[in-house]
Scaffold this motif. Structure first.
Motif, PDB file in Angstrom:
ATOM      1  N   GLY A 126       4.748  10.921   0.876  1.00 52.57           N
ATOM      2  CA  GLY A 126       4.114   9.719   1.455  1.00 52.57           C
ATOM      3  C   GLY A 126       4.964   8.512   1.742  1.00 52.57           C
ATOM      4  O   GLY A 126       5.752   8.989   2.454  1.00 52.57           O
TER       5      GLY A 126
ATOM      6  N   GLU B  55      -2.469   0.153  -4.434  1.00 58.15           N
ATOM      7  CA  GLU B  55      -2.597  -1.205  -3.791  1.00 58.15           C
ATOM      8  C   GLU B  55      -1.871  -2.233  -5.087  1.00 58.15           C
ATOM      9  O   GLU B  55      -2.492  -2.164  -5.910  1.00 58.15           O
TER      10      GLU B  55
ATOM     11  N   LYS C  52      -4.118  12.845  -1.810  1.00 57.27           N
ATOM     12  CA  LYS C  52      -3.273  12.028  -2.147  1.00 57.27           C
ATOM     13  C   LYS C  52      -3.856  10.990  -3.076  1.00 57.27           C
ATOM     14  O   LYS C  52      -5.149  10.950  -3.368  1.00 57.27           O
TER      15      LYS C  52
ATOM     16  N   ILE D  37       1.011  -1.320  -0.061  1.00 56.52           N
ATOM     17  CA  ILE D  37      -0.035  -0.073  -0.015  1.00 56.52           C
ATOM     18  C   ILE D  37       0.936   1.091  -0.131  1.00 56.52           C
ATOM     19  O   ILE D  37       1.736   1.121   0.828  1.00 56.52           O
TER      20      ILE D  37
ATOM     21  N   LYS E 259      -3.623   6.456  -3.282  1.00 48.74           N
ATOM     22  CA  LYS E 259      -3.507   5.266  -2.647  1.00 48.74           C
ATOM     23  C   LYS E 259      -3.295   4.308  -3.723  1.00 48.74           C
ATOM     24  O   LYS E 259      -4.088   3.960  -4.492  1.00 48.74           O
TER      25      LYS E 259
ATOM     26  N   ILE F  34       1.020   5.546  -0.460  1.00 48.43           N
ATOM     27  CA  ILE F  34       0.320   6.792  -0.614  1.00 48.43           C
ATOM     28  C   ILE F  34       1.460   7.897  -1.008  1.00 48.43           C
ATOM     29  O   ILE F  34       2.471   7.945  -0.284  1.00 48.43           O
TER      30      ILE F  34
END
Length: 112
Positions: free
Chosen positions: A89, A62, A58, A5, A60, A7
């Motif tokens: 991040g 994955e 932001k 993950i 994200k 950011i």
């Protein structure tokens, strides 16, 4: 398997995607999110009025990868996402127990 993950700043998304592609990582999920870390947002002026923006936009990411590709993915994200400014991040790496491809029923490595 590992679940990554990340950011990042929205304007770095394309560079990060290209870096992951060059590293041989094919699939990722992108979500637009808002949040803040140490920078605690910022102050903006709109029509002469000053107001505090607590949550910054932001992106994200994955990504599910084989365990031996996790370091490669983290390096690609970190290098391409870096701007040397506060709020670049973070990258989180978690263990991934199982994966199943819905269409074919494949599991494990074959489902990535």
């Amino acid at each position: 398997m590992k679940y990554i993950i990340a950011i990042i700043k929205p304007h770095r998304l394309e560079q990060v995607r290209e870096a992951l592609e060059q590293a041989g990582i094919q699939g990722l999920t992108v979500t637009e999110v808002k949040g803040h870390g140490r920078q605690k947002g910022h102050t903006e002026i709109y029509r002469g009025a000053e107001y505090q923006v607590a949550f910054l936009p932001k992106v994200k990411l994955e990504i599910a990868v084989e365990a031996d590709m996790a370091d490669v993915a983290v390096e690609a994200i970190s290098t391409a996402g870096k701007t040397d400014q506060i709020g670049d991040g973070k990258v989180f790496v978690l263990p991934l127990e199982a994966v199943t491809r819905i269409r074919t029923g494949e599991t494990g490595k074959a489902a990535l």
